[in-house]
Design a protein around this motif. Structure first.
Motif, PDB file in Angstrom:
ATOM      1  N   GLN A 188       0.784  -1.253  -0.038  1.00  0.00           N
ATOM      2  CA  GLN A 188      -0.028  -0.030  -0.145  1.00  0.00           C
ATOM      3  C   GLN A 188       0.854   1.133   0.086  1.00  0.00           C
ATOM      4  O   GLN A 188       0.480   2.155  -0.712  1.00  0.00           O
ATOM      5  N   THR A 189       2.012   1.154   0.895  1.00  0.00           N
ATOM      6  CA  THR A 189       2.614   2.286   0.789  1.00  0.00           C
ATOM      7  C   THR A 189       3.485   2.563  -0.492  1.00  0.00           C
ATOM      8  O   THR A 189       3.428   3.781  -0.951  1.00  0.00           O
ATOM      9  N   LYS A 190       3.989   1.518  -1.122  1.00  0.00           N
ATOM     10  CA  LYS A 190       4.616   1.648  -2.402  1.00  0.00           C
ATOM     11  C   LYS A 190       3.585   1.873  -3.545  1.00  0.00           C
ATOM     12  O   LYS A 190       4.151   2.901  -4.121  1.00  0.00           O
ATOM     13  N   LYS A 191       2.434   1.606  -3.379  1.00  0.00           N
ATOM     14  CA  LYS A 191       1.612   2.305  -4.329  1.00  0.00           C
ATOM     15  C   LYS A 191       1.149   3.630  -3.996  1.00  0.00           C
ATOM     16  O   LYS A 191       0.993   4.354  -5.101  1.00  0.00           O
ATOM     17  N   GLN A 192       0.933   4.013  -2.895  1.00  0.00           N
ATOM     18  CA  GLN A 192       0.789   5.361  -2.696  1.00  0.00           C
ATOM     19  C   GLN A 192       1.733   6.241  -3.301  1.00  0.00           C
ATOM     20  O   GLN A 192       1.810   7.535  -3.691  1.00  0.00           O
ATOM     21  N   LEU A 193       3.151   5.750  -3.103  1.00  0.00           N
ATOM     22  CA  LEU A 193       4.368   6.618  -3.416  1.00  0.00           C
ATOM     23  C   LEU A 193       4.188   6.726  -5.126  1.00  0.00           C
ATOM     24  O   LEU A 193       4.516   7.852  -5.702  1.00  0.00           O
ATOM     25  N   VAL A 194       3.730   5.587  -5.653  1.00  0.00           N
ATOM     26  CA  VAL A 194       3.817   5.567  -7.191  1.00  0.00           C
ATOM     27  C   VAL A 194       2.743   6.675  -7.667  1.00  0.00           C
ATOM     28  O   VAL A 194       2.936   7.218  -8.399  1.00  0.00           O
ATOM     29  N   ASP A 195       1.534   6.629  -6.829  1.00  0.00           N
ATOM     30  CA  ASP A 195       0.514   7.527  -7.271  1.00  0.00           C
ATOM     31  C   ASP A 195       0.922   8.907  -7.025  1.00  0.00           C
ATOM     32  O   ASP A 195       0.602   9.679  -7.892  1.00  0.00           O
ATOM     33  N   LYS A 196       1.873   9.218  -5.904  1.00  0.00           N
ATOM     34  CA  LYS A 196       2.137  10.753  -5.716  1.00  0.00           C
ATOM     35  C   LYS A 196       3.297  10.962  -6.945  1.00  0.00           C
ATOM     36  O   LYS A 196       3.284  12.070  -7.418  1.00  0.00           O
ATOM     37  N   ILE A 197       4.108  10.102  -7.457  1.00  0.00           N
ATOM     38  CA  ILE A 197       5.006  10.152  -8.568  1.00  0.00           C
ATOM     39  C   ILE A 197       4.302  10.469  -9.788  1.00  0.00           C
ATOM     40  O   ILE A 197       4.750  11.617 -10.531  1.00  0.00           O
ATOM     41  N   LEU A 198       3.410   9.741  -9.979  1.00  0.00           N
ATOM     42  CA  LEU A 198       2.435   9.905 -11.505  1.00  0.00           C
ATOM     43  C   LEU A 198       1.808  11.129 -11.256  1.00  0.00           C
ATOM     44  O   LEU A 198       1.791  11.845 -12.336  1.00  0.00           O
ATOM     45  N   ALA A 199       1.377  11.778 -10.116  1.00  0.00           N
ATOM     46  CA  ALA A 199       0.786  12.998 -10.112  1.00  0.00           C
ATOM     47  C   ALA A 199       1.895  14.290 -10.548  1.00  0.00           C
ATOM     48  O   ALA A 199       1.300  15.172 -10.962  1.00  0.00           O
ATOM     49  N   GLU A 201       7.019  -2.588  -9.587  1.00  0.00           N
ATOM     50  CA  GLU A 201       7.822  -3.841  -9.841  1.00  0.00           C
ATOM     51  C   GLU A 201       9.338  -3.526 -10.110  1.00  0.00           C
ATOM     52  O   GLU A 201      10.160  -4.257  -9.286  1.00  0.00           O
ATOM     53  N   LYS A 202       9.941  -2.393 -10.402  1.00  0.00           N
ATOM     54  CA  LYS A 202      11.341  -2.037 -10.552  1.00  0.00           C
ATOM     55  C   LYS A 202      11.944  -1.198  -9.607  1.00  0.00           C
ATOM     56  O   LYS A 202      13.077  -1.217  -9.470  1.00  0.00           O
ATOM     57  N   PHE A 203      11.295  -0.409  -8.745  1.00  0.00           N
ATOM     58  CA  PHE A 203      11.761   0.295  -7.507  1.00  0.00           C
ATOM     59  C   PHE A 203      11.209  -0.166  -6.308  1.00  0.00           C
ATOM     60  O   PHE A 203      10.357  -0.678  -6.305  1.00  0.00           O
ATOM     61  N   THR A 204      12.283  -0.036  -5.405  1.00  0.00           N
ATOM     62  CA  THR A 204      12.077  -0.238  -3.991  1.00  0.00           C
ATOM     63  C   THR A 204      11.285   0.803  -3.222  1.00  0.00           C
ATOM     64  O   THR A 204      11.456   1.922  -3.998  1.00  0.00           O
ATOM     65  N   GLU A 205      10.969   0.758  -2.065  1.00  0.00           N
ATOM     66  CA  GLU A 205      10.218   1.711  -1.599  1.00  0.00           C
ATOM     67  C   GLU A 205      10.983   2.628  -1.280  1.00  0.00           C
ATOM     68  O   GLU A 205      10.667   3.886  -1.312  1.00  0.00           O
ATOM     69  N   GLU A 206      12.316   2.731  -0.997  1.00  0.00           N
ATOM     70  CA  GLU A 206      13.302   3.586  -0.462  1.00  0.00           C
ATOM     71  C   GLU A 206      13.700   4.394  -1.849  1.00  0.00           C
ATOM     72  O   GLU A 206      13.594   5.532  -1.818  1.00  0.00           O
ATOM     73  N   GLU A 207      13.721   3.628  -2.964  1.00  0.00           N
ATOM     74  CA  GLU A 207      14.050   4.320  -4.313  1.00  0.00           C
ATOM     75  C   GLU A 207      12.769   5.480  -4.626  1.00  0.00           C
ATOM     76  O   GLU A 207      12.901   6.518  -5.300  1.00  0.00           O
ATOM     77  N   LEU A 208      11.631   4.704  -4.380  1.00  0.00           N
ATOM     78  CA  LEU A 208      10.428   5.613  -4.619  1.00  0.00           C
ATOM     79  C   LEU A 208      10.355   6.847  -3.903  1.00  0.00           C
ATOM     80  O   LEU A 208      10.091   7.823  -4.355  1.00  0.00           O
ATOM     81  N   LYS A 209      10.746   6.544  -2.757  1.00  0.00           N
ATOM     82  CA  LYS A 209      10.727   7.719  -1.688  1.00  0.00           C
ATOM     83  C   LYS A 209      11.858   8.986  -2.361  1.00  0.00           C
ATOM     84  O   LYS A 209      11.622  10.043  -2.286  1.00  0.00           O
ATOM     85  N   ALA A 210      12.912   8.438  -2.822  1.00  0.00           N
ATOM     86  CA  ALA A 210      14.154   9.304  -3.053  1.00  0.00           C
ATOM     87  C   ALA A 210      13.567  10.026  -4.469  1.00  0.00           C
ATOM     88  O   ALA A 210      13.779  11.055  -4.766  1.00  0.00           O
ATOM     89  N   LEU A 211      13.100   9.251  -5.378  1.00  0.00           N
ATOM     90  CA  LEU A 211      12.624   9.719  -6.619  1.00  0.00           C
ATOM     91  C   LEU A 211      11.519  10.733  -6.198  1.00  0.00           C
ATOM     92  O   LEU A 211      11.538  11.783  -6.754  1.00  0.00           O
ATOM     93  N   LEU A 212      10.490  10.589  -5.585  1.00  0.00           N
ATOM     94  CA  LEU A 212       9.483  11.613  -5.257  1.00  0.00           C
ATOM     95  C   LEU A 212      10.175  12.758  -4.595  1.00  0.00           C
ATOM     96  O   LEU A 212       9.555  13.816  -5.018  1.00  0.00           O
ATOM     97  N   ALA A 213      10.989  12.669  -3.649  1.00  0.00           N
ATOM     98  CA  ALA A 213      11.721  13.804  -2.956  1.00  0.00           C
ATOM     99  C   ALA A 213      12.403  14.600  -4.322  1.00  0.00           C
ATOM    100  O   ALA A 213      12.311  15.771  -4.184  1.00  0.00           O
ATOM    101  N   TRP A 214      13.163  13.946  -5.341  1.00  0.00           N
ATOM    102  CA  TRP A 214      13.482  14.708  -6.237  1.00  0.00           C
ATOM    103  C   TRP A 214      12.559  15.438  -7.019  1.00  0.00           C
ATOM    104  O   TRP A 214      12.861  16.775  -7.557  1.00  0.00           O
ATOM    105  N   LEU A 215      11.703  14.736  -7.432  1.00  0.00           N
ATOM    106  CA  LEU A 215      10.599  15.288  -8.411  1.00  0.00           C
ATOM    107  C   LEU A 215      10.056  16.468  -7.582  1.00  0.00           C
ATOM    108  O   LEU A 215       9.718  17.496  -8.392  1.00  0.00           O
ATOM    109  N   GLU A 216       9.775  16.405  -6.281  1.00  0.00           N
ATOM    110  CA  GLU A 216       9.143  17.495  -5.526  1.00  0.00           C
ATOM    111  C   GLU A 216      10.295  18.712  -5.194  1.00  0.00           C
ATOM    112  O   GLU A 216       9.783  19.834  -4.584  1.00  0.00           O
TER     113      GLU A 216
END
Length: 189
Positions: free
Chosen positions: A20-31, A108-123
């Motif tokens: 769920q946390t991973k999906k929420q991160l992906v949703d934020k990245i897509l936004a 599938e391709k990113f860990t939760e930590e990587e998604l958090k880092a990606l989101l931090a960069w995008l924002e």
């Protein structure tokens, strides 16, 4: 036995919470990437329209001079109408498709930590600034590249145009036949 079932239930709950946390991160990245996704859709709609405009521009040269402008304006209006109608359709479809395609790939391709880092960069303010200045930087680069490459490519482009006209059985316009290629005028080989 009860202890094993309790442990299994905790593991399943932890995995569910993680997903769920991973999906929420992906949703934020897509936004955060919505403008980029919309630009892809716009580009897909514009690509065939630009190709058609280029082909029409070449065909317009075969019309009598007094009909070129009006015909060109009509074609341009028709192409613009197509783009204006196609962009919203593609944009809406892209935004509906993104979670099941882009989102699924990210999960599938990113860990939760990587998604958090990606989101931090995008924002981040640095990324936002980069997104604002990138088109200007890229345009300046493209203009410089065109100027630098023109002497080498202009003669080849002129030769290609002549060959295509010859293949089509079309003679060169009078003003083009007497004009030297830009690359030859600048001394390039």
């Amino acid at each position: 036995m009860k202890k094993t079932l309790l442990m299994a239930a905790l593991v399943v709950a932890a995995v569910g919470a993680h997903a769920q946390t991973k999906k929420q991160l992906v949703d934020k990245i897509l936004a955060a990437q919505q403008p980029a996704i919309e630009n892809i859709a716009k580009s897909i709609a514009e690509r065939p329209a630009l190709q058609m405009m280029q082909a029409a521009g070449n065909a317009l040269q075969q019309l009598p001079a007094d009909k070129r402008e009006a015909t060109g304006k009509q074609i341009e209006a028709d192409v613009r109408k197509f783009v204006d109608e196609a962009v919203p359709v593609l944009r809406d479809r892209a935004m509906k498709l993104a979670p099941s395609t882009l989102g699924a790939q990210m999960e599938e391709k990113f860990t939760e930590e990587e998604l958090k880092a990606l989101l931090a960069w995008l924002e981040s303010p640095v990324n936002k600034k980069y997104q604002q200045v990138a088109p200007e930087i890229q345009n300046a680069f493209a203009q410089k590249l065109i100027v630098e490459a023109a002497p080498a490519l202009d003669p080849k482009l002129q030769a290609l145009q002549s060959k295509v006209r010859s293949t089509l059985g079309i003679s060169a316009p009078a003003n083009e036949a007497s004009r030297p290629a830009a690359g030859k005028a600048s001394g390039a080989k």
